[in-house]
Design a protein around this motif. Sequence first.
Motif, PDB file in Angstrom:
ATOM      1  N   ALA A  27      51.289  58.653  34.471  1.00  0.00           N
ATOM      2  CA  ALA A  27      50.350  59.006  35.477  1.00  0.00           C
ATOM      3  C   ALA A  27      50.699  57.885  36.464  1.00  0.00           C
ATOM      4  CB  ALA A  27      49.059  58.782  34.921  1.00  0.00           C
ATOM      5  N   LEU A  28      51.257  57.609  35.957  1.00  0.00           N
ATOM      6  CA  LEU A  28      51.811  55.904  37.400  1.00  0.00           C
ATOM      7  C   LEU A  28      52.576  56.535  37.573  1.00  0.00           C
ATOM      8  CD1 LEU A  28      51.827  52.498  39.038  1.00  0.00           C
ATOM      9  CD2 LEU A  28      53.036  52.050  36.506  1.00  0.00           C
ATOM     10  N   ALA A  29      53.867  56.967  36.923  1.00  0.00           N
ATOM     11  CA  ALA A  29      54.754  56.882  38.187  1.00  0.00           C
ATOM     12  C   ALA A  29      54.957  59.232  38.888  1.00  0.00           C
ATOM     13  CB  ALA A  29      55.651  58.297  36.759  1.00  0.00           C
ATOM     14  N   ALA A  30      53.952  59.664  37.990  1.00  0.00           N
ATOM     15  CA  ALA A  30      53.304  60.725  38.759  1.00  0.00           C
ATOM     16  C   ALA A  30      52.591  60.640  40.051  1.00  0.00           C
ATOM     17  CB  ALA A  30      52.327  61.566  38.445  1.00  0.00           C
ATOM     18  N   ALA A  31      52.089  59.164  40.403  1.00  0.00           N
ATOM     19  CA  ALA A  31      51.458  58.751  41.615  1.00  0.00           C
ATOM     20  C   ALA A  31      50.263  60.016  41.743  1.00  0.00           C
ATOM     21  CB  ALA A  31      52.089  57.897  42.232  1.00  0.00           C
ATOM     22  N   VAL A  65      42.985  60.894  37.379  1.00  0.00           N
ATOM     23  CA  VAL A  65      42.232  61.892  36.621  1.00  0.00           C
ATOM     24  C   VAL A  65      42.904  61.516  34.553  1.00  0.00           C
ATOM     25  CG1 VAL A  65      43.696  63.980  35.702  1.00  0.00           C
ATOM     26  CG2 VAL A  65      44.154  63.917  37.981  1.00  0.00           C
ATOM     27  N   LEU A  66      43.406  60.858  35.056  1.00  0.00           N
ATOM     28  CA  LEU A  66      44.312  60.007  33.674  1.00  0.00           C
ATOM     29  C   LEU A  66      42.713  59.216  32.961  1.00  0.00           C
ATOM     30  CD1 LEU A  66      46.033  58.325  31.634  1.00  0.00           C
ATOM     31  CD2 LEU A  66      45.457  56.429  32.801  1.00  0.00           C
ATOM     32  N   ASN A  67      42.085  58.726  33.846  1.00  0.00           N
ATOM     33  CA  ASN A  67      40.920  58.082  33.828  1.00  0.00           C
ATOM     34  C   ASN A  67      39.708  58.354  33.527  1.00  0.00           C
ATOM     35  OD1 ASN A  67      39.712  54.499  34.205  1.00  0.00           O
ATOM     36  ND2 ASN A  67      38.313  56.130  35.115  1.00  0.00           N
ATOM     37  N   ALA A  68      39.333  59.890  34.714  1.00  0.00           N
ATOM     38  CA  ALA A  68      38.892  60.449  34.302  1.00  0.00           C
ATOM     39  C   ALA A  68      38.111  60.735  32.717  1.00  0.00           C
ATOM     40  CB  ALA A  68      38.605  60.963  35.328  1.00  0.00           C
ATOM     41  N   SER A  69      39.263  61.366  32.706  1.00  0.00           N
ATOM     42  CA  SER A  69      39.857  61.966  31.348  1.00  0.00           C
ATOM     43  C   SER A  69      39.682  61.649  30.004  1.00  0.00           C
ATOM     44  CB  SER A  69      40.811  63.404  31.080  1.00  0.00           C
ATOM     45  OG  SER A  69      42.110  62.507  31.352  1.00  0.00           O
ATOM     46  N   ASN A  70      39.844  60.308  30.361  1.00  0.00           N
ATOM     47  CA  ASN A  70      39.708  58.811  29.212  1.00  0.00           C
ATOM     48  C   ASN A  70      38.577  58.733  29.051  1.00  0.00           C
ATOM     49  OD1 ASN A  70      40.871  57.464  27.156  1.00  0.00           O
ATOM     50  ND2 ASN A  70      40.269  55.818  29.124  1.00  0.00           N
ATOM     51  N   GLU A  71      38.052  58.916  30.346  1.00  0.00           N
ATOM     52  CA  GLU A  71      35.682  57.841  30.134  1.00  0.00           C
ATOM     53  C   GLU A  71      35.416  59.153  29.311  1.00  0.00           C
ATOM     54  OE1 GLU A  71      33.433  56.484  33.397  1.00  0.00           O
ATOM     55  OE2 GLU A  71      35.986  55.684  34.403  1.00  0.00           O
ATOM     56  N   GLU A  72      35.724  60.689  30.100  1.00  0.00           N
ATOM     57  CA  GLU A  72      35.264  61.679  29.208  1.00  0.00           C
ATOM     58  C   GLU A  72      35.391  61.683  27.489  1.00  0.00           C
ATOM     59  OE1 GLU A  72      32.499  63.667  30.568  1.00  0.00           O
ATOM     60  OE2 GLU A  72      32.822  62.737  32.733  1.00  0.00           O
ATOM     61  N   GLU A 114      45.876  64.542  27.860  1.00  0.00           N
ATOM     62  CA  GLU A 114      47.303  65.414  27.994  1.00  0.00           C
ATOM     63  C   GLU A 114      46.904  66.795  28.556  1.00  0.00           C
ATOM     64  OE1 GLU A 114      49.674  65.836  24.692  1.00  0.00           O
ATOM     65  OE2 GLU A 114      51.162  66.577  26.084  1.00  0.00           O
ATOM     66  N   LYS A 115      46.056  67.258  28.526  1.00  0.00           N
ATOM     67  CA  LYS A 115      45.629  68.452  28.515  1.00  0.00           C
ATOM     68  C   LYS A 115      45.234  69.145  30.528  1.00  0.00           C
ATOM     69  CE  LYS A 115      47.426  70.998  26.012  1.00  0.00           C
ATOM     70  NZ  LYS A 115      48.559  71.702  25.842  1.00  0.00           N
ATOM     71  N   THR A 116      44.114  68.017  30.156  1.00  0.00           N
ATOM     72  CA  THR A 116      43.537  67.507  31.914  1.00  0.00           C
ATOM     73  C   THR A 116      44.847  67.472  32.757  1.00  0.00           C
ATOM     74  OG1 THR A 116      41.713  66.551  30.294  1.00  0.00           O
ATOM     75  CG2 THR A 116      41.720  66.441  33.112  1.00  0.00           C
ATOM     76  N   LEU A 117      45.925  66.545  32.124  1.00  0.00           N
ATOM     77  CA  LEU A 117      46.715  65.799  33.522  1.00  0.00           C
ATOM     78  C   LEU A 117      47.564  67.163  32.774  1.00  0.00           C
ATOM     79  CD1 LEU A 117      47.678  63.116  31.435  1.00  0.00           C
ATOM     80  CD2 LEU A 117      46.920  63.309  34.695  1.00  0.00           C
ATOM     81  N   GLU A 118      47.804  68.131  33.236  1.00  0.00           N
ATOM     82  CA  GLU A 118      48.741  69.316  32.965  1.00  0.00           C
ATOM     83  C   GLU A 118      47.643  70.673  34.033  1.00  0.00           C
ATOM     84  OE1 GLU A 118      50.603  69.367  28.928  1.00  0.00           O
ATOM     85  OE2 GLU A 118      49.684  70.770  29.727  1.00  0.00           O
ATOM     86  N   ASN A 119      46.095  70.328  33.350  1.00  0.00           N
ATOM     87  CA  ASN A 119      45.642  71.458  34.308  1.00  0.00           C
ATOM     88  C   ASN A 119      44.234  70.693  35.022  1.00  0.00           C
ATOM     89  OD1 ASN A 119      45.413  74.071  32.352  1.00  0.00           O
ATOM     90  ND2 ASN A 119      45.398  72.032  31.318  1.00  0.00           N
ATOM     91  N   THR A 120      44.759  70.194  36.220  1.00  0.00           N
ATOM     92  CA  THR A 120      44.688  69.700  37.146  1.00  0.00           C
ATOM     93  C   THR A 120      45.848  69.652  38.038  1.00  0.00           C
ATOM     94  OG1 THR A 120      42.817  67.856  36.237  1.00  0.00           O
ATOM     95  CG2 THR A 120      43.038  67.653  38.356  1.00  0.00           C
ATOM     96  N   VAL A 166      37.470  69.273  34.374  1.00  0.00           N
ATOM     97  CA  VAL A 166      38.773  69.800  33.612  1.00  0.00           C
ATOM     98  C   VAL A 166      39.223  69.089  32.273  1.00  0.00           C
ATOM     99  CG1 VAL A 166      41.389  70.332  33.549  1.00  0.00           C
ATOM    100  CG2 VAL A 166      39.716  70.685  35.369  1.00  0.00           C
ATOM    101  N   ALA A 167      38.227  68.031  31.880  1.00  0.00           N
ATOM    102  CA  ALA A 167      37.750  67.619  31.078  1.00  0.00           C
ATOM    103  C   ALA A 167      37.060  67.866  29.973  1.00  0.00           C
ATOM    104  CB  ALA A 167      38.291  65.661  31.140  1.00  0.00           C
ATOM    105  N   GLN A 168      35.404  68.182  30.630  1.00  0.00           N
ATOM    106  CA  GLN A 168      34.716  69.025  29.820  1.00  0.00           C
ATOM    107  C   GLN A 168      35.290  70.778  28.846  1.00  0.00           C
ATOM    108  OE1 GLN A 168      32.123  67.514  28.629  1.00  0.00           O
ATOM    109  NE2 GLN A 168      31.914  65.659  29.835  1.00  0.00           N
ATOM    110  N   ARG A 169      36.031  70.832  30.505  1.00  0.00           N
ATOM    111  CA  ARG A 169      36.688  72.207  29.526  1.00  0.00           C
ATOM    112  C   ARG A 169      37.002  72.512  28.393  1.00  0.00           C
ATOM    113  NH1 ARG A 169      38.028  74.500  34.490  1.00  0.00           N
ATOM    114  NH2 ARG A 169      40.202  74.270  33.140  1.00  0.00           N
ATOM    115  N   MET A 170      38.318  70.983  28.097  1.00  0.00           N
ATOM    116  CA  MET A 170      39.197  70.542  27.435  1.00  0.00           C
ATOM    117  C   MET A 170      38.711  69.853  25.750  1.00  0.00           C
ATOM    118  SD  MET A 170      42.184  71.761  28.366  1.00  0.00           S
ATOM    119  CE  MET A 170      41.981  72.163  30.472  1.00  0.00           C
TER     120      MET A 170
END
Length: 392
Positions: A318-322, A328-335, A355-361, A382-386
């Motif tokens: 996520a850091l490399a993708a910027a 998205v990493l933080n939000a999906s992790n919190e969820e 991982e799926k949330t990063l792919e689908n956002t 997105v994370a809630q769906r995953m």
Amino acid sequence: MKTVAVLGATGSIGASALDVIARHPDRFRVGALSAHRNVEALAALCRRFAPDLAVIADASLESALRDRLRDARVATRVASGAAALIEAASGPHCDTVIAAIVGAAGLESTLAAARAGKRLLLANKEAVVMAGPLLRAALDAGGGALLPIDSEHNAVFQCLPAEHSGLDAAGVRRILLTASGGPFRGRTRAELGAVTPAMACAHPNWRMGRKISVDSATLMNKGLEVIEAHFLFGAPAERIDVVVHPQSIVHSMVEYEDGSVLAQLGNPDMRTALAHALAWPERVAAGVAPLDLLRIARLDFEAPDRATFACLDLAYGALAAAGNAPIVLNASNEEAVAAFLDARLPFLAIPHVIEKTLENTPSAGVDSLAGVIDSDLTARRVAQRMIASAKD
Ligand code: NAD
Ligand code: MG
């Protein structure tokens, strides 16, 4: 005399901060305190520290807090909600802010403190991960100092020269963040299938809030800290390494071009970092037991198991993708962590959901607070769906 606002006063960092503050009534006084919902604990802290302002974030509890303070002999004003939290962080009740709210909920008050030029003692790493560039701009605009409280970043801060204009100018080769490895260090994937929230929260070295305890168990805590180090110290990802150190005595290290490696050592007790940041550039007692190296006898170091604990590499990715990826990493992790703590998601599904949330956002650039909040909310949906589909 410094006047301190402790945001997240009822948490683990809040308690350590108030313990250090109470040891030095000649140096520090409490100007403001905040909590999310724990009216009882916040009222007790108000009776003890008599702040000018007490903020309960959940507005439905404001009258309950006022009731509990009615007969108290303190002149504390009671307020609630997001605007009051920002007032506590940036208003006249403090010159120093301890940002110790957990998660994205701490973002706006952290930014407000920076913009107001307060001395910002930062524990709320999620705010840096979500909005590192905005935080930097707010600090520049406000002109206040940032002192890291996260033990690793506090250690790095202590191992860097007091004044420098970037890591290259300081002759720094790389930053080495230490990680305890958490309660599941050495376990295989198969052994992690059925771990419970209680097991994940039983950290071997630190007593912390439940969210960061789970982050330590997944190694996402170290992933968030890599991103935090990137923004706080201007270090590119390839110059931030993670080394597992189970004793949690070496809190992190800085390697210099000449081969020197400077480390900060101490017992695993957050009061050291808090006392350092509260008194900086001076030093004061923290109530921490002296380090007994002969009793500890050995310090071990090993490589992280990046396959079993996939969150670490998700954070580097996520850091490399910027762009919005760290948000998205933080939000999906919190969820995902909330779902795990609620017994709605197995432990091993946490990295899967992220991982799926990063792919689908969809990826996007973000350059405003509104943009950060929008990316955060989109990623949570997105994370809630995953999470729902991970259970099927
Ligand atoms: P905690 O759960 O013990 O305390 C969190 C505090 O935030 C509480 O006072 C709570 O009332 C408040 N809070 C929670 N949700 C809120 C909301 N929606 N709105 C307003 N306030 C809210 O957490 P902690 O372990 O003290 O961690 C706090 C922060 O410090 C986290 O960002 C964590 O990553 C960081 N940190 C903690 C430690 C540690 O040793 N505990 C070490 C390094 C960094
Ligand atoms: Mg840490």
